[in-house]
Design a protein around this motif. Structure first.
Motif, mmCIF file in Angstrom:
data_model
loop_
_atom_site.group_PDB
_atom_site.id
_atom_site.type_symbol
_atom_site.label_atom_id
_atom_site.label_comp_id
_atom_site.label_asym_id
_atom_site.label_seq_id
_atom_site.Cartn_x
_atom_site.Cartn_y
_atom_site.Cartn_z
ATOM 1 N N ASN A 68 1.022 -1.217 0.117
ATOM 2 C CA ASN A 68 0.180 0.071 0.032
ATOM 3 C C ASN A 68 0.822 1.214 0.028
ATOM 4 N N PRO A 69 0.743 1.991 -0.864
ATOM 5 C CA PRO A 69 1.408 3.331 -1.084
ATOM 6 C C PRO A 69 1.715 3.979 0.271
ATOM 7 N N VAL A 70 2.962 4.560 0.341
ATOM 8 C CA VAL A 70 3.090 5.484 1.762
ATOM 9 C C VAL A 70 3.116 4.585 2.996
ATOM 10 N N MET A 71 2.474 3.377 3.032
ATOM 11 C CA MET A 71 2.302 2.587 4.257
ATOM 12 C C MET A 71 2.064 1.048 3.766
ATOM 13 N N THR A 72 3.282 0.268 3.837
ATOM 14 C CA THR A 72 3.345 -0.924 3.391
ATOM 15 C C THR A 72 3.015 -1.650 4.681
ATOM 16 N N PHE A 73 1.977 -2.513 4.705
ATOM 17 C CA PHE A 73 1.562 -3.452 5.631
ATOM 18 C C PHE A 73 2.303 -4.726 5.723
ATOM 19 N N LEU A 74 2.766 -4.953 6.917
ATOM 20 C CA LEU A 74 3.625 -6.295 6.962
ATOM 21 C C LEU A 74 3.311 -7.185 8.162
ATOM 22 N N THR A 75 3.442 -8.279 7.993
ATOM 23 C CA THR A 75 3.270 -9.335 8.899
ATOM 24 C C THR A 75 4.249 -9.583 9.915
ATOM 25 N N PRO A 76 3.681 -9.670 11.319
ATOM 26 C CA PRO A 76 5.039 -9.706 12.352
ATOM 27 C C PRO A 76 5.710 -11.303 12.109
ATOM 28 N N THR A 77 5.289 -12.099 11.352
ATOM 29 C CA THR A 77 5.768 -13.311 11.197
ATOM 30 C C THR A 77 7.182 -13.245 10.455
ATOM 31 N N SER A 85 6.983 -0.781 -9.487
ATOM 32 C CA SER A 85 6.442 -2.058 -10.211
ATOM 33 C C SER A 85 5.187 -2.457 -9.404
ATOM 34 N N GLY A 86 4.227 -2.150 -9.932
ATOM 35 C CA GLY A 86 2.664 -2.223 -9.212
ATOM 36 C C GLY A 86 2.123 -1.110 -8.784
ATOM 37 N N ASN A 87 2.759 -0.241 -8.130
ATOM 38 C CA ASN A 87 2.161 0.971 -7.690
ATOM 39 C C ASN A 87 2.321 2.153 -8.813
ATOM 40 N N LEU A 88 3.369 2.360 -9.268
ATOM 41 C CA LEU A 88 3.876 3.209 -10.162
ATOM 42 C C LEU A 88 3.056 2.804 -11.639
#
Length: 641
Positions: A315-324, A345-348
């Motif tokens: 997600n632009p300006v705020m990558t979501f990450l798993t704690p795993t 690549s993907g967002n732009l």
């Protein structure tokens, strides 16, 4: 002269009714405001027809979305309004949106006058939901603005509402969204297609003390509403595909990494998360050195609770990450490099249809490996590439070299996590780079990003651009085998295979173990990639005594690396090793990442009379804690004969 890919692009250049809002951002501090709004083109070629949307963007399209929503954690409801700016061709009198479970109560025009709307017939059981047709009767050709008042259903597939017990802190609830591929239509009424890029803004209210973050730039301080709630405002003034509108709300804190990078997480997780991603600013610099400026302002991340179904989401300006991914040694933060690479690549530049998902994931996986090489060195990059190549080989061995789904460009929605879209796509670019040379290839890929910035793309466009701007002569075109790579199944014969020396020591240890059961003494000093290579290549059939010896010698059940723990549990359950069942149950009760959850349930289910009762018992307890994406995958497994 070869056909120019730009002929596929319509010049529907209709300006938005109003410019996107801008303002002074709070901590983290940066605004992405630009002088005038951007409207991306709509592709009109047949290969750009998205069969997973009801929208008719060549007739009338959404260009901007303004959300004003309340989060109700008790009722598990998102409710409020969505105001849409529309660009339409002359004579257009209808706007078609995507909706899945939305409860729309009214639609009004810019003057507040009601507009007729109709939800399509059917049940939406195919996952696409139903179309919403709205009459737009202003003078043809002028911008239109409409407002929908609505609620999202409590079971909206894009949203996961977590109880306090499902968080690290245990005191406050949590909410996050996951929109890819077509889930955002369950909480946002818009045209939910990657080829219909939109700018957006949002005002979100939530109960104190929760903070809200989104995939847009925060505008000013949160507004105290005086009723135990606060309002948070965000802007994304660059057009993005709708699946990239994302939200998270919970008890979270922020810690800066560099001047434009930082990480959010629950307070008890923040320090571990920060240490794991502390190389992020260096990664951004490395990425810019490869393929040009980072164009989104900030690059922040949020480490979510373990129910998040993916490793990461770009997600632009705020990558979501798993704690795993947190291992304590940054061995898994190729994940961060991957999500960062998506900023190009993907967002732009975004696949216009999900059948071309390799344009997002394959190009990104290649780019990820180049970032890893810049930051961590060639050895680690080559080892991680070798693991990717093994994924391709395993997939092709399972489904067959001629399986249609093994072409990069396919029809319909792609299977997330596919070794084809990600790894075959990466090896395609790796092969092209080896043939034409890195300097030429990098210059070409950089111009691809520059010339298609904030636009959708198709495989055909990518192919034509290579022919026009990279390939030198017929002999080189023949050597590259471009059409075979993109449009045909299997793995072309010219593939640039990884260096066999990358895992020479590990492969020797695997052979020694297979021959006489020798457990490598050097295992503890190996990289995580080397350890995974060893575990993933051990003999399939192992006795309980062998498994116990491996666990004791290598500390597998005690590892802090979830990638390695998963391989251990998978191996143990495949061999019906009872001592691993309790640990597998604990793991499946705490982790919602589909990459781990679905295969472990599949192993248990495939073990028939031994494993199916275990799988049924665990899933009865854990199913409601999983995101809809993870549940859908396990449901399919549990339905198999």
């Amino acid at each position: 002269m070869r056909r120019n890919a730009f002929n596929l692009v319509s010049s529907l250049a209709i300006v938005l009714a109003t410019a996107a809002c801008s303002g002074t951002a709070v901590q983290p501090e940066l605004s992405t405001a630009i002088p005038e709004p951007m409207v991306s083109p709509i592709l009109t070629g047949p290969e750009a027809l998205d069969t997973l949307t009801y929208a008719q963007p060549q007739v009338a399209r959404v260009t901007h979305v303004a959300l004003d929503l309340d989060l109700d954690f008790d009722a598990k409801r998102v409710a409020g309004t969505a105001t849409l700016d529309i660009a339409a061709r002359d004579g257009a009198d209808e706007l078609v949106l995507d909706s899945n479970g939305l409860q729309i109560t009214s639609v009004t025009d810019a003057e507040g006058q009601p507009l007729y709307f109709h939800t399509g017939d059917g049940t939406g059981e195919d996952g696409n939901g139903l179309p919403v047709s709205i009459a737009i009767s202003e003078e043809a050709g002028n911008p239109r603005r409409i407002t929908l008042t609505y609620e999202a259903a409590p079971d909206a597939a894009a949203l996961q509402w977590l109880t306090p017990q499902q968080t690290a802190g245990g005191e406050h609830p949590f909410l996050f969204s996951q929109g890819q591929a077509i889930l955002n239509r369950t909480w946002i009424p818009t045209q939910d297609s990657p080829g219909i890029r939109q700018t957006w803004e949002a005002r979100i209210t939530a109960p104190k003390p929760l903070d809200v973050v989104m995939s847009g730039v925060a505008q000013g301080e949160p507004e105290d509403l005086g009723d135990g709630r606060r309002a948070f405002t965000f802007v994304m003034d660059k057009p993005v595909p709708p699946y990239l509108i994302a939200l998270a709300a919970g008890d979270i804190d922020f810690k800066a990494i560099g001047p434009r990078t930082g990480v959010w997480a629950e307070p008890s997780v923040l320090e571990r998360a920060y240490r794991e991603v502390a190389d992020t600013e260096e990664m951004v610099v490395a990425a810019e050195g490869l393929y040009g400026d980072y164009r989104w302002g900030r690059y922040d991340m949020i480490v979510l609770p373990p129910a998040f179904p993916y490793g990461g989401m770009e997600n632009p300006v705020m990558t979501f990450l798993t704690p795993t991914f947190i291992a304590g040694d940054r061995s898994n933060n190729g994940l961060v490099a991957h999500e960062l690479a998506h900023s190009w690549s993907g967002n732009l530049v975004t696949n216009a249809v999900w059948g071309d998902s390799w344009l997002n994931e394959g190009v990104t996986t290649y780019f990820e490996n180049r970032i890893v090489e810049e930051v961590y060195g060639e050895k680690r990059a080559e080892q991680e590439a070798a693991l990717m190549f093994a994924n391709i080989q395993e997939t092709l061995a399972e489904v067959g070299e001629d399986a249609p789904g093994t072409a990069l460009s396919t029809e319909g929605e792609y299977e997330l996590g596919s070794a084809i879209a990600y790894d075959k796509g990466a090896f395609f670019l790796r092969t092209v780079e080896r043939i034409v040379g890195r300097e030429r290839f990098d210059a070409w890929l950089r111009q691809w990003f520059d010339n298609h910035a904030f636009q959708p793309a198709t495989s055909e466009m990518f192919y034509e651009d290579m022919l026009a701007n990279l390939v030198s002569g017929d002999a080189e075109e023949e050597a590259l085998m471009l059409r075979a790579w993109i449009f045909e199944p299997g793995l072309p014969s010219n593939v640039a295979k990884p260096d066999p020396a990358a895992f020479a020591e590990v492969d020797g240890a695997v052979a020694a173990y297979a021959a006489d059961g020798t457990i490598p003494a050097a295992y503890a000093g190996w990289t995580a990639a080397e350890q995974m290579r060893f575990l993933d290549n051990l003999p399939a059939d192992l006795s309980h005594a062998q498994l116990a010896a491996l666990d004791t010698a290598l500390g597998l059940s005690a590892t802090g690396n979830n990638e390695i723990l998963f391989l251990w549990l998978e191996m143990a359950l495949e061999n019906r090793y009872e001592p691993a069942v309790a640990q597998a149950e604990e793991f499946l009760s705490e982790v919602g990442r589909a990459k781990f959850v679905r295969p472990l349930f599949a192993v248990l289910w495939n073990e028939g009379e031994w494993g199916r009762p275990i799988a049924t018992r665990i899933y009865a307890k854990t199913r409601d804690s999983y995101h809809a994406v993870t549940r859908a995958g396990v449901d399919r497994v549990m339905a198999e004969d």
